[in-house]
Design a protein around this motif. Structure first.
Motif, PDB file in Angstrom:
ATOM      1  N   VAL A 228      -2.208 -10.819  -6.920  1.00 46.63           N
ATOM      2  CA  VAL A 228      -1.373  -9.469  -6.123  1.00 46.63           C
ATOM      3  C   VAL A 228      -2.048  -8.953  -4.975  1.00 46.63           C
ATOM      4  CG1 VAL A 228      -0.045  -7.274  -6.454  1.00 46.63           C
ATOM      5  CG2 VAL A 228      -0.145  -9.027  -8.245  1.00 46.63           C
ATOM      6  N   SER A 229      -1.695  -9.036  -3.826  1.00 41.45           N
ATOM      7  CA  SER A 229      -2.335  -8.377  -2.681  1.00 41.45           C
ATOM      8  C   SER A 229      -1.328  -7.503  -1.729  1.00 41.45           C
ATOM      9  CB  SER A 229      -2.862  -9.692  -1.892  1.00 41.45           C
ATOM     10  OG  SER A 229      -3.507  -9.085  -0.709  1.00 41.45           O
ATOM     11  N   PHE A 230      -1.978  -6.413  -1.672  1.00 35.99           N
ATOM     12  CA  PHE A 230      -1.271  -5.388  -0.668  1.00 35.99           C
ATOM     13  C   PHE A 230      -2.162  -5.002   0.472  1.00 35.99           C
ATOM     14  CE2 PHE A 230       1.566  -4.760  -4.508  1.00 35.99           C
ATOM     15  CZ  PHE A 230       2.407  -4.501  -3.991  1.00 35.99           C
ATOM     16  N   GLN A 231      -2.980  -5.855   0.730  1.00 31.47           N
ATOM     17  CA  GLN A 231      -4.259  -5.702   1.915  1.00 31.47           C
ATOM     18  C   GLN A 231      -3.568  -5.408   3.188  1.00 31.47           C
ATOM     19  OE1 GLN A 231      -6.652  -9.019   2.147  1.00 31.47           O
ATOM     20  NE2 GLN A 231      -7.948  -7.995   3.991  1.00 31.47           N
ATOM     21  N   GLY A 232      -3.981  -4.704   3.977  1.00 29.17           N
ATOM     22  CA  GLY A 232      -3.619  -4.463   5.266  1.00 29.17           C
ATOM     23  C   GLY A 232      -2.630  -3.633   5.632  1.00 29.17           C
ATOM     24  N   ASN A 233      -2.322  -2.630   4.703  1.00 28.82           N
ATOM     25  CA  ASN A 233      -1.331  -1.904   4.642  1.00 28.82           C
ATOM     26  C   ASN A 233      -1.768  -0.443   5.089  1.00 28.82           C
ATOM     27  OD1 ASN A 233       1.451  -3.362   4.271  1.00 28.82           O
ATOM     28  ND2 ASN A 233       0.081  -3.966   2.884  1.00 28.82           N
ATOM     29  N   LYS A 234      -0.750   0.527   4.982  1.00 22.93           N
ATOM     30  CA  LYS A 234      -1.166   2.274   5.260  1.00 22.93           C
ATOM     31  C   LYS A 234      -1.035   2.798   3.780  1.00 22.93           C
ATOM     32  CE  LYS A 234       0.416   1.809   9.874  1.00 22.93           C
ATOM     33  NZ  LYS A 234       1.471   2.061  10.963  1.00 22.93           N
ATOM     34  N   LEU A 235      -1.311   2.394   2.808  1.00 17.57           N
ATOM     35  CA  LEU A 235      -1.260   3.158   1.546  1.00 17.57           C
ATOM     36  C   LEU A 235      -2.255   4.161   1.490  1.00 17.57           C
ATOM     37  CD1 LEU A 235      -0.721   0.079  -0.888  1.00 17.57           C
ATOM     38  CD2 LEU A 235       1.021   1.638   0.290  1.00 17.57           C
ATOM     39  N   ALA A 236      -1.954   5.550   1.225  1.00 20.92           N
ATOM     40  CA  ALA A 236      -2.704   6.597   1.031  1.00 20.92           C
ATOM     41  C   ALA A 236      -3.035   6.825  -0.345  1.00 20.92           C
ATOM     42  CB  ALA A 236      -2.394   7.696   1.874  1.00 20.92           C
ATOM     43  N   THR A 237      -2.218   6.439  -1.217  1.00 20.93           N
ATOM     44  CA  THR A 237      -2.396   6.987  -2.706  1.00 20.93           C
ATOM     45  C   THR A 237      -1.833   5.978  -3.612  1.00 20.93           C
ATOM     46  OG1 THR A 237       0.115   7.970  -2.756  1.00 20.93           O
ATOM     47  CG2 THR A 237      -1.972   9.302  -2.304  1.00 20.93           C
ATOM     48  N   LEU A 238      -2.228   5.911  -4.765  1.00 18.69           N
ATOM     49  CA  LEU A 238      -1.817   4.917  -5.819  1.00 18.69           C
ATOM     50  C   LEU A 238      -0.969   5.642  -6.850  1.00 18.69           C
ATOM     51  CD1 LEU A 238      -4.617   2.496  -6.209  1.00 18.69           C
ATOM     52  CD2 LEU A 238      -2.566   2.053  -5.006  1.00 18.69           C
ATOM     53  N   ASP A 239       0.103   4.714  -7.353  1.00 18.44           N
ATOM     54  CA  ASP A 239       1.123   5.526  -8.389  1.00 18.44           C
ATOM     55  C   ASP A 239       0.765   4.474  -9.576  1.00 18.44           C
ATOM     56  OD1 ASP A 239       2.784   6.307 -10.274  1.00 18.44           O
ATOM     57  OD2 ASP A 239       4.532   6.114  -9.212  1.00 18.44           O
ATOM     58  N   PRO A 240      -0.011   5.104 -10.608  1.00 17.54           N
ATOM     59  CA  PRO A 240      -0.478   4.405 -11.667  1.00 17.54           C
ATOM     60  C   PRO A 240       0.526   3.389 -12.324  1.00 17.54           C
ATOM     61  CG  PRO A 240      -1.825   6.187 -12.052  1.00 17.54           C
ATOM     62  CD  PRO A 240      -0.430   6.436 -10.762  1.00 17.54           C
ATOM     63  N   SER A 241       1.898   4.213 -12.544  1.00 15.76           N
ATOM     64  CA  SER A 241       3.148   3.490 -12.928  1.00 15.76           C
ATOM     65  C   SER A 241       3.494   2.307 -12.221  1.00 15.76           C
ATOM     66  CB  SER A 241       4.365   4.562 -13.066  1.00 15.76           C
ATOM     67  OG  SER A 241       4.700   5.041 -11.786  1.00 15.76           O
ATOM     68  N   VAL A 242       3.128   2.362 -10.857  1.00 14.55           N
ATOM     69  CA  VAL A 242       3.518   1.041 -10.345  1.00 14.55           C
ATOM     70  C   VAL A 242       2.479  -0.122 -10.319  1.00 14.55           C
ATOM     71  CG1 VAL A 242       3.797   0.180  -7.612  1.00 14.55           C
ATOM     72  CG2 VAL A 242       4.875   2.469  -8.337  1.00 14.55           C
ATOM     73  N   ILE A 243       1.218   0.378 -10.208  1.00 15.23           N
ATOM     74  CA  ILE A 243       0.237  -0.574 -10.340  1.00 15.23           C
ATOM     75  C   ILE A 243       0.163  -1.388 -11.843  1.00 15.23           C
ATOM     76  CG2 ILE A 243      -2.304  -0.921 -10.321  1.00 15.23           C
ATOM     77  CD1 ILE A 243      -1.081  -0.856  -7.714  1.00 15.23           C
ATOM     78  N   ARG A 244       0.641  -0.585 -12.734  1.00 12.69           N
ATOM     79  CA  ARG A 244       0.678  -1.107 -14.056  1.00 12.69           C
ATOM     80  C   ARG A 244       1.695  -2.106 -14.319  1.00 12.69           C
ATOM     81  NH1 ARG A 244      -1.172   3.527 -18.714  1.00 12.69           N
ATOM     82  NH2 ARG A 244      -3.131   4.041 -17.414  1.00 12.69           N
ATOM     83  N   CYS A 245       2.653  -2.252 -13.391  1.00 12.55           N
ATOM     84  CA  CYS A 245       3.433  -3.624 -13.550  1.00 12.55           C
ATOM     85  C   CYS A 245       2.586  -4.807 -13.283  1.00 12.55           C
ATOM     86  CB  CYS A 245       4.533  -3.131 -12.358  1.00 12.55           C
ATOM     87  SG  CYS A 245       5.581  -1.914 -12.753  1.00 12.55           S
ATOM     88  N   PHE A 246       1.569  -4.629 -12.673  1.00 14.41           N
ATOM     89  CA  PHE A 246       0.650  -5.955 -12.520  1.00 14.41           C
ATOM     90  C   PHE A 246      -0.414  -6.055 -13.371  1.00 14.41           C
ATOM     91  CE2 PHE A 246       2.735  -4.417  -8.413  1.00 14.41           C
ATOM     92  CZ  PHE A 246       3.569  -5.460  -8.212  1.00 14.41           C
ATOM     93  N   GLN A 247      -0.382  -5.365 -14.405  1.00 15.83           N
ATOM     94  CA  GLN A 247      -1.614  -5.360 -15.305  1.00 15.83           C
ATOM     95  C   GLN A 247      -2.013  -6.589 -15.838  1.00 15.83           C
ATOM     96  OE1 GLN A 247      -0.164  -2.539 -18.496  1.00 15.83           O
ATOM     97  NE2 GLN A 247       0.683  -4.090 -19.697  1.00 15.83           N
ATOM     98  N   ASN A 248      -1.305  -7.595 -15.784  1.00 15.88           N
ATOM     99  CA  ASN A 248      -1.784  -9.122 -16.372  1.00 15.88           C
ATOM    100  C   ASN A 248      -2.447  -9.774 -15.097  1.00 15.88           C
ATOM    101  OD1 ASN A 248      -0.789  -8.795 -19.100  1.00 15.88           O
ATOM    102  ND2 ASN A 248       1.315  -8.747 -18.426  1.00 15.88           N
ATOM    103  N   ALA A 249      -2.446  -9.038 -14.097  1.00 15.13           N
ATOM    104  CA  ALA A 249      -2.936  -9.959 -13.022  1.00 15.13           C
ATOM    105  C   ALA A 249      -4.411 -10.058 -13.057  1.00 15.13           C
ATOM    106  CB  ALA A 249      -2.731  -9.347 -11.528  1.00 15.13           C
ATOM    107  N   GLN A 250      -5.032 -11.435 -12.574  1.00  8.68           N
ATOM    108  CA  GLN A 250      -6.468 -11.824 -12.418  1.00  8.68           C
ATOM    109  C   GLN A 250      -7.109 -11.310 -11.205  1.00  8.68           C
ATOM    110  OE1 GLN A 250      -7.323 -15.611 -13.690  1.00  8.68           O
ATOM    111  NE2 GLN A 250      -5.895 -15.629 -15.438  1.00  8.68           N
ATOM    112  N   TYR A 251      -6.204 -11.237 -10.052  1.00 10.25           N
ATOM    113  CA  TYR A 251      -6.596 -10.932  -8.807  1.00 10.25           C
ATOM    114  C   TYR A 251      -5.994  -9.928  -8.316  1.00 10.25           C
ATOM    115  CZ  TYR A 251      -7.369 -11.790  -3.957  1.00 10.25           C
ATOM    116  OH  TYR A 251      -7.593 -11.615  -2.494  1.00 10.25           O
TER     117      TYR A 251
END
Length: 575
Positions: free
Chosen positions: A226-249
Motif C-alpha cells: 500500500v502506498s500513499f506517497q507524494g500527497n498532502k495528508l496532514a493527519t492519519l485516521d487509525p480506523s482507515v489505516i487499519r483496513c490495511f493491517q495485513n500489509a507488508q509494505y
C-alpha cells in the motif's frame, strides 16, 4: 567333398549372407520412410492449425493494434476512442496506454479482458459508474490508471482485482469503502495525487470528533503493498489505516504528517517496510512502533524530529538522517544497539561527552560502508557544535574531541563529599584473543578505579566485572556473567557457530544497575564465531596448498595415462 566342393559351399554361404543384409536394409528403409511420412503429416496439420489461428487472430484484432496470443497492444497510437476489437479474442493483456483518451463510456470495450487492462498515460477524467460492472471485466486482475486526470473514484471496481494503480492523477479525496469488496486485492498505489484526506466512507463522515480505531469493514486479508506517497495528508485516521493491517509494505512518505496517533500501527503484525520519510514529524510518542514485531525497515528521514523515538523494535535498517536531532542520551542505548544499521547523518549533533557512547557505537559499525550501499551523508554523522569541531565527520574525529576526561574530573571534584560511587573506565579495553565455533576468549587491561566510598560492600563490588553478550540484532537474548577483575581474561562458551555476537563489559550488572553508580561507558566488541564446516574453513585458510596438491595429482595422472602401453596388435590368422 574335395577342395573345389568346399569353395563352392563357402561361396554360397557368402552369397546368402549378402542377400540377408540387403533384405534387412530394405526393411529398415521402408520403416524410415513410413515414419517420415507420418511425421510430415503431423507437421502439416500443426502448420495448418497455426495458420488458421493467425488468420482468426488478425481478423479479431483492430487495424491500429498489434495482436498476439497474449497481448493486444494499442499503446502510443494517438487514439481518441477505444479501438473496436472482436469479442472472441482470448488475449490476456490489453494495452491502450499513452493515447489521447479523455473519457470512457459504457460499451466501449467489446472483448473479455482476462488479466490486465492498461489505460495509463491518457487524459481520462471521467469513468461511468458501471463501466467495470459488465461481464467483460469479471476476471480482470490488474487495472492501471496511472498518469491520467481522474479527480474522484465515483465508479465501481471489479471484485476480481489484485492490483490497482491510481498514481499521478488529481485525486483529492480517497475513500477506503470502495475497496471493501476487493477481497483479492494485493497491491494498491495511490501515489502523487492531491489527497488531503483518506476517509472510511460516506457512512462515517458524522464521526468527525471521535474517530473509531477499527476499520469500518473487515480488513483486506490479501493486501501486501500500500502506498500513499507524494500527497498532502496532514493527519492519519487509525480506523482507515487499519483496513490495511495485513500489509507488508506501507509508504506514507512525502506528505504533511505532523504526528502519528499512538495506536495507529498496533495491529500491523506482518508489516516489514514502513516509510514515513519527508513529512513534518516533530515528535513521536513512545511506543508508536513497539508492536511492529515483524518490522525490518523504518525510514523517518527528512522530518523535524529532535529526539530519537523511544520503544523501537529490533530492525535491520533504521533511517533517522536529515532531522533536527542534537543529542542522544545513553538511556536510549536500548533503542539503537539492536539495530543492525542505523543512519544519523545530516543531523545538527552537539558533540560533547554525552554523545561519546554513540560515537563508539558508530565506530563498531563503520565497516558496513564497505559491504552495504549506503549514502555516506546519511550514514556518517557530522558535528554541528561546539565551534572548534563544527563540520568534522565522525569517521575522522577522535574520541578525545568529545571532552569526556575533563568532564569526568570536574564531576569527581563536585561530588567528592557525597557517598556516591564514581566508576571511571578510562583504561578499560576489552579485546578478543581467540574465536572458535562455540566459544570466544576475551582479555582486558587493568582498570583505573576511583571511589570515594569506604563501604566494604562497594570494595567487594568494584572487584567484579560484568560481561554481557547477545546475538547481533537480538538484544532480548542478552546473557550476563560476572568475573573477577584481576583475572584479566575469560572464555565465553555455549555460543552458536557462524553467528555474530555483541559482547560488552561493564562494572555494574546490566540487568540491575545501581542508580547511584555513574558509569562512564561500556566497552563493546562485535565478533563472528567460526563455522562448524571444518572442511570449508580448512580450504579457506589453506587454499594455496590445496591447489598445489590438486595440480600435482593431475600432472601425475596425465603422466600415468601417457605411459600406459598400447595393446598388442593381434596377428592375422592363417588361412
Amino acid at each position: 567333398m574335395g577342395w573345389n566342393g568346399f569353395e563352392t559351399f563357402a561361396d554360397k554361404r557368402l552369397d546368402l549372407a549378402r542377400r540377408l543384409k540387403l533384405r534387412m536394409l530394405h526393411l529398415d528403409l521402408q520403416v524410415a520412410l513410413h515414419t517420415l511420412r507420418f511425421s510430415l503429416r503431423q507437421f502439416l496439420v500443426c502448420l495448418w492449425a497455426i495458420l488458421s489461428w493467425s488468420v482468426s487472430l488478425t481478423t479479431a484484432c483492430s487495424s491500429v493494434c498489434t495482436c498476439t496470443a497474449v497481448i493486444i497492444d494499442c499503446a502510443g497510437k494517438q487514439l481518441q476512442s477505444l479501438p473496436v476489437i472482436r469479442s472472441d479474442s482470448k488475449a490476456a493483456v490489453v494495452n491502450i496506454s499513452y493515447n489521447n483518451l479523455a473519457y470512457l463510456k459504457n460499451g466501449d470495450v467489446k472483448l473479455p479482458v482476462h488479466s490486465v487492462l492498461d489505460l495509463s498515460g491518457n487524459k481520462i477524467s471521467f469513468v461511468p459508474v458501471d463501466f467495470f460492472g459488465a461481464e467483460t471485466f469479471s476476471r480482470l486482475g490488474v487495472l492501471n490508471f496511472t498518469h491520467n486526470s481522474l479527480t474522484d473514484l465515483g465508479f465501481n471496481l471489479p471484485q476480481s482485482l489484485k492490483v490497482l494503480k491510481l498514481s499521478y492523477n488529481n485525486l483529492r479525496c480517497f475513500s477506503v469503502s470502495i475497496l471493501q469488496d476487493l477481497t483479492q486485492l494485493k497491491t494498491l498505489y495511490v501515489d502523487f495525487n492531491n489527497l488531503a484526506t483518506v476517509t472510511a466512507g460516506e457512512n462515517n463522515t458524522k464521526k468527525k470528533s471521535t474517530l473509531t480505531e477499527e476499520c469500518p469493514f473487515p480488513p483486506l486479508q490479501n493486501i501486501q503493498e500500500v502506498s500513499f506517497q507524494g500527497n498532502k495528508l496532514a493527519t492519519l485516521d487509525p480506523s482507515v489505516i487499519r483496513c490495511f493491517q495485513n500489509a507488508q509494505y506501507l509508504s506514507l512518505a512525502d506528505n504533511n504528517l505532523e504526528t502519528i496517533p499512538p495506536k495507529t500501527f498496533s495491529t500491523f503484525r506482518h508489516l516489514k517496510f514502513l516509510d514515513l520519510s519527508r513529512n513534518h514529524l516533530r515528535f513521536l510518542l513512545a511506543g508508536v512502533f513497539t508492536r511492529l514485531t515483524s518490522l525490518k525497515f523504518l525510514s523517518l528521514s527528512g522530518n523535524r524530529l529532535e529526539t530519537v523515538p523511544a520503544g523501537l523494535p529490533m530492525m535491520e535498517w533504521l533511517d533517522l538522517s536529515y532531522n533536527a536531532i542534537t543529542t542522544v542520551t545513553d538511556q536510549q542505548k536500548g533503542d539503537l544497539y539492536p539495530q543492525e544499521i542505523f543512519l544519523l547523518g545530516s543531523n545538527p549533533l552537539h558533540c560533547d561527552c554525552q554523545l561519546l557512547w554513540l560515537k563508539e557505537l558508530f565506530d563498531t559499525r563503520e565497516y558496513l560502508l564497505k559491504y552495504v550501499t549506503i549514502d555516506k551523508n546519511k550514514f556518517v554523522p557530522v558535528c554541528a557544535s561546539p565551534s572548534h569541531i563544527r563540520g568534522d565527520t565522525w569517521d575522522v574525529l577522535g574520541d578525545e574531541s568529545f571532552g569526556c576526561k575533563d568532564a569526568a574530573l570536574q564531576e569527581t571534584s563536585d561530588t567528592k563529599d557525597e557517598e556516591v560511587s564514581v566508576v571511571r573506565l578510562d583504561d578499560l579495553s576489552i579485546r578478543v584473543q581467540e574465536v572458535g565455533p562455540n566459544y570466544v576468549m576475551l582479555e582486558w587491561d587493568s582498570l583505573n578505579l576511583l571511589t570515594s566510598s569506604t563501604n566494604p560492600a562497594d570494595m567487594v563490588e568494584r572487584n567484579k566485572v560484568f560481561i554481557s553478550f547477545h546475538p547481533f540484532g537480538k538484544k532480548l537474548e542478552k546473557v550476563s556473567v560476572s568475573v573477577h577483575l584481576v583475572t584479566g581474561s575469560y572464555r565465553l562458551k555455549a555460543l552458536h557457530p557462524g553467528t555474530a555476537y555483541v559482547i560488552c563489559m561493564s562494572l555494574t550488572d546490566p540487568s540491575s544497575r545501581n542508580p547511584h553508580a555513574k558509569i562512564q561507558r561500556d566497552d563493546c566488541v562485535e565478533i563472528v564465531t567460526k563455522s562448524n564446516d571444518v572442511v570449508g574453513v580448512f580450504l579457506k585458510e589453506h587454499y594455496v596448498q590445496v591447489a598445489l596438491v590438486v595440480l600435482i595429482c593431475l600432472l601425475l595422472l596425465v603422466k600415468c595415462c601417457c605411459q600406459t602401453p598400447r595393446p598388442a596388435v593381434q596377428k592375422e590368422k592363417s588361412s
